[in-house]
Scaffold this motif. Sequence first.
Motif, PDB file in Angstrom:
ATOM      1  N   ASP A 412       0.836  -1.208   0.000  1.00 53.39           N
ATOM      2  CA  ASP A 412       0.000   0.000   0.000  1.00 53.39           C
ATOM      3  C   ASP A 412       0.868   1.254   0.000  1.00 53.39           C
ATOM      4  O   ASP A 412       0.545   2.245  -0.674  1.00 53.39           O
ATOM      5  CB  ASP A 412      -0.925   0.007   1.218  1.00 53.39           C
ATOM      6  N   LEU A 413       1.961   1.249   0.756  1.00 49.97           N
ATOM      7  CA  LEU A 413       2.878   2.388   0.756  1.00 49.97           C
ATOM      8  C   LEU A 413       3.529   2.556  -0.609  1.00 49.97           C
ATOM      9  O   LEU A 413       3.629   3.679  -1.133  1.00 49.97           O
ATOM     10  CB  LEU A 413       3.952   2.200   1.828  1.00 49.97           C
ATOM     11  N   ALA A 414       3.958   1.432  -1.201  1.00 49.86           N
ATOM     12  CA  ALA A 414       4.572   1.498  -2.528  1.00 49.86           C
ATOM     13  C   ALA A 414       3.568   1.972  -3.575  1.00 49.86           C
ATOM     14  O   ALA A 414       3.906   2.759  -4.470  1.00 49.86           O
ATOM     15  CB  ALA A 414       5.134   0.127  -2.917  1.00 49.86           C
ATOM     16  N   ALA A 415       2.327   1.494  -3.465  1.00 49.56           N
ATOM     17  CA  ALA A 415       1.281   1.913  -4.406  1.00 49.56           C
ATOM     18  C   ALA A 415       1.004   3.407  -4.267  1.00 49.56           C
ATOM     19  O   ALA A 415       0.836   4.111  -5.277  1.00 49.56           O
ATOM     20  CB  ALA A 415       0.001   1.116  -4.159  1.00 49.56           C
ATOM     21  N   LEU A 416       0.957   3.899  -3.029  1.00 47.14           N
ATOM     22  CA  LEU A 416       0.707   5.324  -2.814  1.00 47.14           C
ATOM     23  C   LEU A 416       1.851   6.150  -3.397  1.00 47.14           C
ATOM     24  O   LEU A 416       1.621   7.183  -4.037  1.00 47.14           O
ATOM     25  CB  LEU A 416       0.538   5.604  -1.323  1.00 47.14           C
ATOM     26  N   TRP A 417       3.085   5.699  -3.163  1.00 49.96           N
ATOM     27  CA  TRP A 417       4.248   6.405  -3.735  1.00 49.96           C
ATOM     28  C   TRP A 417       4.129   6.453  -5.258  1.00 49.96           C
ATOM     29  O   TRP A 417       4.353   7.494  -5.871  1.00 49.96           O
ATOM     30  CB  TRP A 417       5.529   5.669  -3.328  1.00 49.96           C
ATOM     31  N   TYR A 418       3.788   5.321  -5.882  1.00 46.00           N
ATOM     32  CA  TYR A 418       3.678   5.241  -7.332  1.00 46.00           C
ATOM     33  C   TYR A 418       2.565   6.161  -7.846  1.00 46.00           C
ATOM     34  O   TYR A 418       2.738   6.867  -8.846  1.00 46.00           O
ATOM     35  CB  TYR A 418       3.389   3.793  -7.730  1.00 46.00           C
ATOM     36  N   ARG A 419       1.436   6.136  -7.165  1.00 41.04           N
ATOM     37  CA  ARG A 419       0.299   6.941  -7.609  1.00 41.04           C
ATOM     38  C   ARG A 419       0.581   8.435  -7.514  1.00 41.04           C
ATOM     39  O   ARG A 419       0.081   9.219  -8.323  1.00 41.04           O
ATOM     40  CB  ARG A 419      -0.936   6.574  -6.788  1.00 41.04           C
ATOM     41  N   LEU A 420       1.379   8.829  -6.547  1.00 37.48           N
ATOM     42  CA  LEU A 420       1.724  10.242  -6.391  1.00 37.48           C
ATOM     43  C   LEU A 420       2.844  10.666  -7.334  1.00 37.48           C
ATOM     44  O   LEU A 420       2.780  11.740  -7.939  1.00 37.48           O
ATOM     45  CB  LEU A 420       2.141  10.519  -4.945  1.00 37.48           C
ATOM     46  N   ASN A 421       3.858   9.828  -7.487  1.00 35.91           N
ATOM     47  CA  ASN A 421       5.058  10.225  -8.217  1.00 35.91           C
ATOM     48  C   ASN A 421       5.066   9.830  -9.680  1.00 35.91           C
ATOM     49  O   ASN A 421       5.674  10.519 -10.502  1.00 35.91           O
ATOM     50  CB  ASN A 421       6.298   9.631  -7.528  1.00 35.91           C
ATOM     51  N   VAL A 422       4.422   8.715 -10.023  1.00 35.33           N
ATOM     52  CA  VAL A 422       4.431   8.243 -11.408  1.00 35.33           C
ATOM     53  C   VAL A 422       3.120   8.597 -12.116  1.00 35.33           C
ATOM     54  O   VAL A 422       3.128   9.167 -13.210  1.00 35.33           O
ATOM     55  CB  VAL A 422       4.684   6.727 -11.470  1.00 35.33           C
ATOM     56  N   GLU A 423       2.003   8.236 -11.473  1.00 30.77           N
ATOM     57  CA  GLU A 423       0.710   8.514 -12.102  1.00 30.77           C
ATOM     58  C   GLU A 423       0.234   9.941 -11.866  1.00 30.77           C
ATOM     59  O   GLU A 423      -0.750  10.373 -12.462  1.00 30.77           O
ATOM     60  CB  GLU A 423      -0.340   7.520 -11.588  1.00 30.77           C
ATOM     61  N   LYS A 424       0.917  10.660 -10.984  1.00 28.93           N
ATOM     62  CA  LYS A 424       0.619  12.075 -10.716  1.00 28.93           C
ATOM     63  C   LYS A 424      -0.830  12.283 -10.269  1.00 28.93           C
ATOM     64  O   LYS A 424      -1.499  13.231 -10.679  1.00 28.93           O
ATOM     65  CB  LYS A 424       0.910  12.932 -11.951  1.00 28.93           C
ATOM     66  N   GLY A 425      -1.316  11.367  -9.440  1.00 27.69           N
ATOM     67  CA  GLY A 425      -2.662  11.527  -8.903  1.00 27.69           C
ATOM     68  C   GLY A 425      -2.723  12.684  -7.916  1.00 27.69           C
ATOM     69  O   GLY A 425      -1.845  12.820  -7.050  1.00 27.69           O
ATOM     70  N   GLU A 426      -3.732  13.513  -8.038  1.00 31.71           N
ATOM     71  CA  GLU A 426      -3.903  14.636  -7.114  1.00 31.71           C
ATOM     72  C   GLU A 426      -4.800  14.262  -5.934  1.00 31.71           C
ATOM     73  O   GLU A 426      -4.725  14.875  -4.872  1.00 31.71           O
ATOM     74  CB  GLU A 426      -4.513  15.826  -7.859  1.00 31.71           C
ATOM     75  N   TRP A 427      -5.662  13.274  -6.166  1.00 27.63           N
ATOM     76  CA  TRP A 427      -6.586  12.837  -5.120  1.00 27.63           C
ATOM     77  C   TRP A 427      -6.743  11.331  -5.266  1.00 27.63           C
ATOM     78  O   TRP A 427      -7.125  10.833  -6.321  1.00 27.63           O
ATOM     79  CB  TRP A 427      -7.927  13.556  -5.283  1.00 27.63           C
ATOM     80  N   ILE A 428      -6.377  10.589  -4.222  1.00 29.47           N
ATOM     81  CA  ILE A 428      -6.488   9.131  -4.250  1.00 29.47           C
ATOM     82  C   ILE A 428      -7.574   8.718  -3.271  1.00 29.47           C
ATOM     83  O   ILE A 428      -7.488   9.026  -2.079  1.00 29.47           O
ATOM     84  CB  ILE A 428      -5.152   8.449  -3.903  1.00 29.47           C
ATOM     85  N   VAL A 429      -8.601   8.034  -3.780  1.00 30.08           N
ATOM     86  CA  VAL A 429      -9.765   7.650  -2.984  1.00 30.08           C
ATOM     87  C   VAL A 429      -9.780   6.130  -2.824  1.00 30.08           C
ATOM     88  O   VAL A 429      -9.728   5.394  -3.818  1.00 30.08           O
ATOM     89  CB  VAL A 429     -11.077   8.115  -3.658  1.00 30.08           C
ATOM     90  N   TYR A 430      -9.825   5.671  -1.577  1.00 25.13           N
ATOM     91  CA  TYR A 430      -9.873   4.241  -1.274  1.00 25.13           C
ATOM     92  C   TYR A 430     -11.283   3.896  -0.781  1.00 25.13           C
ATOM     93  O   TYR A 430     -11.780   4.526   0.153  1.00 25.13           O
ATOM     94  CB  TYR A 430      -8.868   3.880  -0.187  1.00 25.13           C
ATOM     95  N   VAL A 431     -11.896   2.901  -1.398  1.00 26.87           N
ATOM     96  CA  VAL A 431     -13.262   2.511  -1.035  1.00 26.87           C
ATOM     97  C   VAL A 431     -13.223   1.109  -0.436  1.00 26.87           C
ATOM     98  O   VAL A 431     -13.080   0.116  -1.157  1.00 26.87           O
ATOM     99  CB  VAL A 431     -14.201   2.547  -2.260  1.00 26.87           C
ATOM    100  N   THR A 432     -13.309   1.031   0.885  1.00 25.04           N
ATOM    101  CA  THR A 432     -13.312  -0.257   1.585  1.00 25.04           C
ATOM    102  C   THR A 432     -14.291  -0.161   2.755  1.00 25.04           C
ATOM    103  O   THR A 432     -14.811   0.912   3.057  1.00 25.04           O
ATOM    104  CB  THR A 432     -11.934  -0.624   2.145  1.00 25.04           C
ATOM    105  N   ASP A 433     -14.486  -1.279   3.452  1.00 24.67           N
ATOM    106  CA  ASP A 433     -15.338  -1.230   4.638  1.00 24.67           C
ATOM    107  C   ASP A 433     -14.613  -0.533   5.792  1.00 24.67           C
ATOM    108  O   ASP A 433     -13.393  -0.339   5.764  1.00 24.67           O
ATOM    109  CB  ASP A 433     -15.810  -2.634   5.040  1.00 24.67           C
ATOM    110  N   VAL A 434     -15.367  -0.141   6.797  1.00 27.92           N
ATOM    111  CA  VAL A 434     -14.811   0.636   7.908  1.00 27.92           C
ATOM    112  C   VAL A 434     -13.825  -0.174   8.749  1.00 27.92           C
ATOM    113  O   VAL A 434     -13.091   0.393   9.560  1.00 27.92           O
ATOM    114  CB  VAL A 434     -15.932   1.181   8.823  1.00 27.92           C
ATOM    115  N   GLY A 435     -13.798  -1.488   8.549  1.00 31.78           N
ATOM    116  CA  GLY A 435     -12.846  -2.306   9.286  1.00 31.78           C
ATOM    117  C   GLY A 435     -11.402  -1.963   8.973  1.00 31.78           C
ATOM    118  O   GLY A 435     -10.502  -2.300   9.747  1.00 31.78           O
ATOM    119  N   GLN A 436     -11.153  -1.282   7.848  1.00 30.56           N
ATOM    120  CA  GLN A 436      -9.791  -0.902   7.462  1.00 30.56           C
ATOM    121  C   GLN A 436      -9.481   0.563   7.754  1.00 30.56           C
ATOM    122  O   GLN A 436      -8.465   1.091   7.299  1.00 30.56           O
ATOM    123  CB  GLN A 436      -9.568  -1.198   5.978  1.00 30.56           C
TER     124      GLN A 436
END
Length: 530
Positions: A412-436
């Motif tokens: 998850d940390l590596a994915a977040l790094w990739y999404r910010l630095n490679v994919e240049k995402g400005e807003w990353i939204v995670y949709v899961t149940d409240v257990g996480q």
Amino acid sequence: MAAAPELDNTNTAGSLQQQIAKLFEVSLKLTVPDHEPHVAPLIAVCSTKELAADYQCNNAMSLWSKIKRKGTEFRSPQAVGQRIQNMLTDGIDTWAPNLSVKRVIVDFSSPNIAKEMHVGHLRSTIIGDTIARMLEYSKVDVLRRNHVGDWGTQFGMLLEFLFEKFPDGEVNDHDIGGLEVFYKASKQRFDADPDFKERARKAVVALQSGKCEKYQKAWAQICEISRKGFQEVHQRLGIRLEEMGESFYKDYIPLALKELNDKGLIKDEDGTKVIEFVEGKKTLRLASTEKDGYNHASPDFAALWCRLHEEKVEWIIYVNLQGGTEEKFPNGWIQICEINGKGLKKVYQCHGVHLGESLCDTYIPLAIEEPIDKALIINDEGPRLIKIIEGKKAPPLIVTKNDGGYNYATTDLAALWYRLNVEKGEWIVYVTDVGQRDHFKKLFAAAKSAGWLPADESKYPKTSHVGFGLVLGDDGKRFRTRSTEVVKLVDLLDEAKARCKAALVERGKATEWTAEELEQTAEAVGYGAV
């Protein structure tokens, strides 16, 4: 027609009815002339079932007489209705919300490999798709990500169990076709046999290292079998997703962990690499010196140092009588002490009470020197501050296990790094149940500490966790494929379509429609009901 206003994305408190009222209020401010300042929307639960609506605005029509021919181009309610119809027909270019964000990554659905999608996956899939559609309608570039679990601990037990059954390593799709049964059997073995558990842990490390060819081959087969099942469900529901599972980010794990380690965020606990957190309320700032001298915190701090180091006191009790004020003028301070001291001394001496902050003056440099040496004191444009975290130590975020293996927090940390630095995402939204919820709270906190995300949550880039209620079984417990019989999502969809088709046939639609129309309607209504 007025341009669409900028939406306040931060104010989302309140019930659905209150949120609708807020939207109406924004619209009314744009529509009702200035000389009608006290008009408020009257939103209520829809009282007429025939309208097939949930809420209604009870004073929308009565407002027409007030705004007719006053700053509006419309001449009748019918003209308003026609404009709405035109907007729905022609698109939303002229009235969509003006969002400041240009690219959003929505992480949703995301089932685990080797497990079939069940009813518990439905909410993430539908809510995530809805969020993606709304953003796409607002002309935002949306990257739909299916972050499947294909790189975790479960693969160690799956692979080890697999090669117990097929020692020669010759495995085909048929051998592992019943993945659901195979997974449960391997989990039971994992829980019951300590030796098997240890071998499974070593197997996942070998898989993640990429050095064991037979593991890589069997892993790829398992992923492909699961992928076909996921695609079938998503296709039925009309969901578009691009799979970028945990394993996609394996090459970025070292980069992400190096950044976190270089900034002193990762600690070693008996071989396990963790990121520690303080679970608390807020960061407090205690001033040890002001720009122009000491404040009340300085002598208090020095007094505590003196009592602990010089007087060797084991228990110190503070009884606070008044707030106190800072004095900047030494001469005035001396006079005040003399005047007050004469009267107070007689009372305090009877009780053996020592007087005054000034007794601790000589200890202030000593008391402040120690926090400076330990990097506890920071400069803040003049004042020297001690930064204090109020709260208790929270369970850490494990990023590397003591056997060298990675877990989902690592990916998850590596994915977040990739999404910010490679994919240049400005807003990353995670949709899961409240257990996480706690997991993402720690993930986002680590990213902020590393400087990947700004401390101010209103600024971009930013992350959001959209949590929904847990999907529970008949026993009141969360659905878990590993230990319970769950309703497969594909079976649920089949049942819904079959029941809907039977109801349509019962109503005589089979004789009025073609077979294709009957199938399409049964599917649309059945899936929609689910």
